[in-house]
Design a protein around this motif. Structure first.
Motif, PDB file in Angstrom:
ATOM      1  N   VAL A   1       0.852  -1.188   0.000  1.00 48.66           N
ATOM      2  CA  VAL A   1       0.000   0.000   0.000  1.00 48.66           C
ATOM      3  C   VAL A   1       0.892   1.244   0.000  1.00 48.66           C
ATOM      4  O   VAL A   1       1.827   1.333   0.775  1.00 48.66           O
ATOM      5  N   PRO A   2       0.648   2.187  -0.913  1.00 51.97           N
ATOM      6  CA  PRO A   2       1.558   3.321  -1.060  1.00 51.97           C
ATOM      7  C   PRO A   2       1.691   4.164   0.213  1.00 51.97           C
ATOM      8  O   PRO A   2       0.750   4.306   0.973  1.00 51.97           O
TER       9      PRO A   2
ATOM     10  N   PHE B   1       6.119  -0.179 -12.674  1.00 46.75           N
ATOM     11  CA  PHE B   1       5.362   1.006 -12.265  1.00 46.75           C
ATOM     12  C   PHE B   1       4.049   1.073 -13.018  1.00 46.75           C
ATOM     13  O   PHE B   1       3.008   1.381 -12.456  1.00 46.75           O
ATOM     14  N   ALA B   2       4.126   0.783 -14.314  1.00 43.27           N
ATOM     15  CA  ALA B   2       2.947   0.943 -15.154  1.00 43.27           C
ATOM     16  C   ALA B   2       1.889  -0.113 -14.860  1.00 43.27           C
ATOM     17  O   ALA B   2       0.700   0.147 -14.949  1.00 43.27           O
ATOM     18  N   ALA B   3       2.330  -1.305 -14.472  1.00 44.10           N
ATOM     19  CA  ALA B   3       1.364  -2.391 -14.294  1.00 44.10           C
ATOM     20  C   ALA B   3       0.470  -2.176 -13.087  1.00 44.10           C
ATOM     21  O   ALA B   3      -0.666  -2.616 -13.073  1.00 44.10           O
ATOM     22  N   THR B   4       0.985  -1.529 -12.036  1.00 41.51           N
ATOM     23  CA  THR B   4       0.147  -1.341 -10.848  1.00 41.51           C
ATOM     24  C   THR B   4      -0.741  -0.125 -10.954  1.00 41.51           C
ATOM     25  O   THR B   4      -1.754  -0.050 -10.285  1.00 41.51           O
ATOM     26  N   ASP B   5      -0.336   0.846 -11.750  1.00 42.67           N
ATOM     27  CA  ASP B   5      -1.089   2.106 -11.782  1.00 42.67           C
ATOM     28  C   ASP B   5      -1.119   2.642 -13.202  1.00 42.67           C
ATOM     29  O   ASP B   5      -0.723   3.783 -13.455  1.00 42.67           O
ATOM     30  N   PRO B   6      -1.615   1.848 -14.145  1.00 41.68           N
ATOM     31  CA  PRO B   6      -1.477   2.222 -15.559  1.00 41.68           C
ATOM     32  C   PRO B   6      -2.116   3.568 -15.891  1.00 41.68           C
ATOM     33  O   PRO B   6      -1.560   4.333 -16.665  1.00 41.68           O
TER      34      PRO B   6
ATOM     35  N   LEU C   1      -2.865  -6.651  -8.890  1.00 42.52           N
ATOM     36  CA  LEU C   1      -1.797  -6.204  -9.780  1.00 42.52           C
ATOM     37  C   LEU C   1      -0.470  -6.176  -9.030  1.00 42.52           C
ATOM     38  O   LEU C   1       0.568  -6.585  -9.554  1.00 42.52           O
ATOM     39  N   MET C   2      -0.506  -5.709  -7.769  1.00 42.87           N
ATOM     40  CA  MET C   2       0.715  -5.644  -6.959  1.00 42.87           C
ATOM     41  C   MET C   2       1.325  -7.030  -6.770  1.00 42.87           C
ATOM     42  O   MET C   2       2.534  -7.197  -6.789  1.00 42.87           O
ATOM     43  N   THR C   3       0.456  -8.014  -6.549  1.00 45.22           N
ATOM     44  CA  THR C   3       0.966  -9.369  -6.390  1.00 45.22           C
ATOM     45  C   THR C   3       1.747  -9.782  -7.626  1.00 45.22           C
ATOM     46  O   THR C   3       2.876 -10.255  -7.545  1.00 45.22           O
TER      47      THR C   3
ATOM     48  N   PHE D   1       0.891 -14.442 -11.630  1.00 52.48           N
ATOM     49  CA  PHE D   1       0.715 -14.095 -10.226  1.00 52.48           C
ATOM     50  C   PHE D   1      -0.426 -13.113  -9.985  1.00 52.48           C
ATOM     51  O   PHE D   1      -0.923 -13.026  -8.863  1.00 52.48           O
ATOM     52  N   ILE D   2      -0.853 -12.407 -11.017  1.00 49.81           N
ATOM     53  CA  ILE D   2      -2.101 -11.653 -10.874  1.00 49.81           C
ATOM     54  C   ILE D   2      -3.230 -12.658 -10.663  1.00 49.81           C
ATOM     55  O   ILE D   2      -4.053 -12.532  -9.754  1.00 49.81           O
TER      56      ILE D   2
END
Lengths: 150, 489
Positions: free
Chosen positions: B99-100, B400-405, B136-138, B205-206
């Motif tokens: 979590v950011p 970076f892009a995959a978690t918060d595209p 996505l984070m996973t 893993f997603i």
């Protein structure tokens, strides 16, 4: 009356049961003989009720059928070890170690802390290993009692 | 990290305490601190208020409602079942750690407010957006080691062997331990092998995060299919989410007891893989191929277009899907021109490489300067991202892009388009198809080239920081503006 969590009579190192109902019944009969359960059928119904909510099989070959029941007189553990394994619904296969945990319905928290301590041990590798390797019921019962002593 | 956790199960006899123990063990292994409140039959000793305040994240492992949830209002919360905690406590903690930091800050503020006004703060629980980000984070957290290992090896190969290293013969056919080139070729080929895993691991893993182990195979295969059809990492995101959803759906189907035992190891992976594979190849594959052909034709027809406009367009395309189909069309277009050796073709190549270097560098810069806006995992990825960006390995930006595209990609498109346009305006040329800073000697007017890249990096870093500091609505606005600008430029 002896109120220890587990005694050697409540350990079955050669549990032979085709399915989980039979395994639970076999261990529950020992609870009745030991005077910990007053009404076998009632107790079995309560265990089955809990099992219906979510299967109690855990990864690593463990089944922990358990319930709170009017038919139980004191917090008690019956332990069975099964070579072939009994299916308790775990994703990775049948259980070789079966812990039948019986809790009295109205047990106060002090009473229950021994079961809490037991549950914590169940996720420790050392605890599982000792129970898998030991071949003396009395030694198993004593080991468990020592482990859960506060 | 500091965690607080609550465990609770229906009977309050076994799982509550097993989950607590498992969480404590996992936290100890990670070197984290955790306090667990067991809401079970043996009474619960409530979490200390100071512990809750100091905690970076809250873990709720419960099959029944958690008592006094209000205490955690505003805190980042991850939720799971007791079974998940017992069997995979580390995963839950990982999700909590993801979590950011910015949200943690907000939560402190919210909490203070909560104390002051003794009103109930609203933000609690896991909405669908939070859960989506956790999935996505996973995927990303498992992918990062592959990006780092593969990317750094490829960068090393460029440093040792120059840009022609990708044309070196297969090391199984030719390897001379006495020459540096052979070692560079080896590093390049190992690195490329690691990169083959990026998208499958991400997708796998997603799916795993969504529907546990049975979804792993469908996710991996879906990711591999995304690679085969050239759908890139965005295709991988789709494949992972699809696989997770399909397996989660299949799990709900009631089956006879005899079959139930083989569901997780045989039936779910088989059906899941089949369904996801068919969808990826048949439904996604053809449209992507068609789009790529159409884009290529269109680019080839743009012969007389304004140079800066072309640079901005190609730059934007490079950043748009970071190795996906659109990126590939732009890159292939540039490399294809290289053989003609015309001045324009060399300028286009320079613009494309400048644009490709921007995203990893910009994200590394943003994550270093404004670390609170990024998760711990992202801050870790920032270090390799510097070198990956400098080596024109655009994939360094994928974590970076995959978690918060929605926030990251538009910001990157603008900066990359800017770098591409500037490079074209300065008339910089490049004779090598890749290599980043390592091919600087082959660049005409390197100083102006560096200026174009720095400008693009600064622009993207600024935009992504702004996008991340605003709430979701603000991010949407940034997105819609920035998507239009490269096209309109």
């Amino acid at each position: 009356m002896n109120n220890e969590l587990i005694t050697s009579d409540l350990v079955d190192l050669d549990l032979r049961s085709p399915d989980k109902q039979a395994a639970v019944r076999s261990l529950a009969e020992r609870l009745v003989t030991a005077g910990r359960v007053t009404d076998l059928e009632r107790f079995l119904t309560d265990v089955a009720e809990r099992e219906k909510q979510m299967s109690t099989g855990m990864q690593g070959g463990i089944g922990i059928p358990h319930c709170r029941s009017e038919a139980v007189t004191a917090p008690t553990l019956a332990f069975g070890r099964c070579q072939e394994g009994v299916d308790f619904g775990a994703e990775d296969g049948p259980a070789n170690l079966v812990f039948l945990i019986a809790a009295p319905q109205g047990g106060d928290s002090e009473h229950m802390s021994v079961l809490a301590a037991l549950a914590r041990r169940l996720v420790r590798a050392e605890f599982k290993r000792t129970l898998t390797e030991s071949d003396d019921p009395a030694a198993v019962a004593e080991y468990v009692r020592e482990e859960v002593t506060p | 990290m500091r965690f607080v956790a609550v465990t609770a199960c229906p009977t309050g006899i076994a799982h509550t305490y097993m989950a607590a123990e498992a969480l404590e063990q996992a936290a100890a292994e990670r070197g984290d601190e955790i306090s667990v409140e067991t809401q079970g039959s043996a009474g619960s000793s409530p979490l200390a208020t100071e512990d809750i305040r100091a905690a970076d994240a809250v873990v709720l492992a419960a099959d029944v409602g958690v008592t006094d949830r209000d205490r955690f209002a505003g805190k980042p919360i991850v939720e799971g079942t007791v079974k998940q905690a017992v069997e995979n406590a580390a995963e839950l903690l990982e999700r909590g750690a993801a979590v950011p930091a910015s949200e943690q800050e907000d939560s402190h503020r919210a909490e203070e407010q909560h104390h002051a006004e003794s009103a109930t703060a609203g933000a609690e629980g896991t909405g669908s957006a939070t859960r989506l980000r956790q999935w996505l984070m996973t995927g990303v957290s498992y992918m990062i080691p592959f990006v780092a290992a593969g990317g750094l090896l490829i960068a090393l190969s460029f440093a040792l062997g120059g840009y022609r290293i990708t044309e070196a013969p297969d090391v199984t056919e030719h390897f001379d331990p006495a020459t540096l080139t052979s070692w560079a070729a080896l590093a390049n080929q190992i690195g490329s092998a690691a990169f083959e895993f990026l998208v499958p691991v991400l997708a796998g893993f997603i799916a795993y995060g969504m529907a546990d182990r049975p979804a792993l195979a469908p996710g991996f295969v879906g990711g591999a299919a995304a690679m085969s059809v050239g759908a890139g990492f965005l295709g991988g995101l789709v494949a992972g989410l699809l696989a997770g959803a399909v397996v989660a759906g299949l799990r709900r189907v009631r089956v006879p007891k005899a079959v139930a035992g083989i569901m997780p190891v045989v039936v779910l992976p088989l059906l899941g893989t089949l369904i996801v594979g068919v969808l990826m190849f048949v439904v996604l594959g053809r449209p992507i191929a068609a789009v790529m052909t159409a884009l290529t034709d269109w680019l080839n027809g743009l012969g007389g277009a304004n140079a800066m406009l072309l640079g901005a367009l190609l730059g934007g395309m490079i950043a748009c899907d970071l190795g996906g189909p659109i990126n590939k069309v732009a890159y292939t277009f540039a490399v294809g021109g290289l053989t003609t050796g015309s001045e324009t073709a060399l300028e286009i190549m320079a613009a494309v490489m400048a644009a490709g270097m921007v995203p990893p560098l910009a994200l590394a810069l943003a994550a270093t300067l404004r670390s609170k806006r990024f998760t711990a995992a992202e801050r870790e990825s920032a270090r390799p991202a510097w070198l990956l960006g400098a080596s024109f390995i655009t994939e360094g930006a994928i974590p970076f892009a995959a978690t918060d595209p929605l926030r990251v990609i538009p910001s990157m498109i603008v900066g990359s388009a800017g770098a591409g346009a500037l490079s074209m305006m300065f008339g910089v040329t490049l004779r090598a198809p890749h290599g980043g800073l390592f091919v600087l000697p082959l660049v005409g007017s390197p100083a102006l080239y560096a200026l174009a890249i720095v400008a693009g990096v600064a622009l993207s870093a600024l935009l992504v920081t702004v996008a991340k500091s605003f709430g979701r609505r603000a991010a949407e606005n940034v997105r819609s503006e920035s998507v239009e600008s490269p096209v309109a430029a």
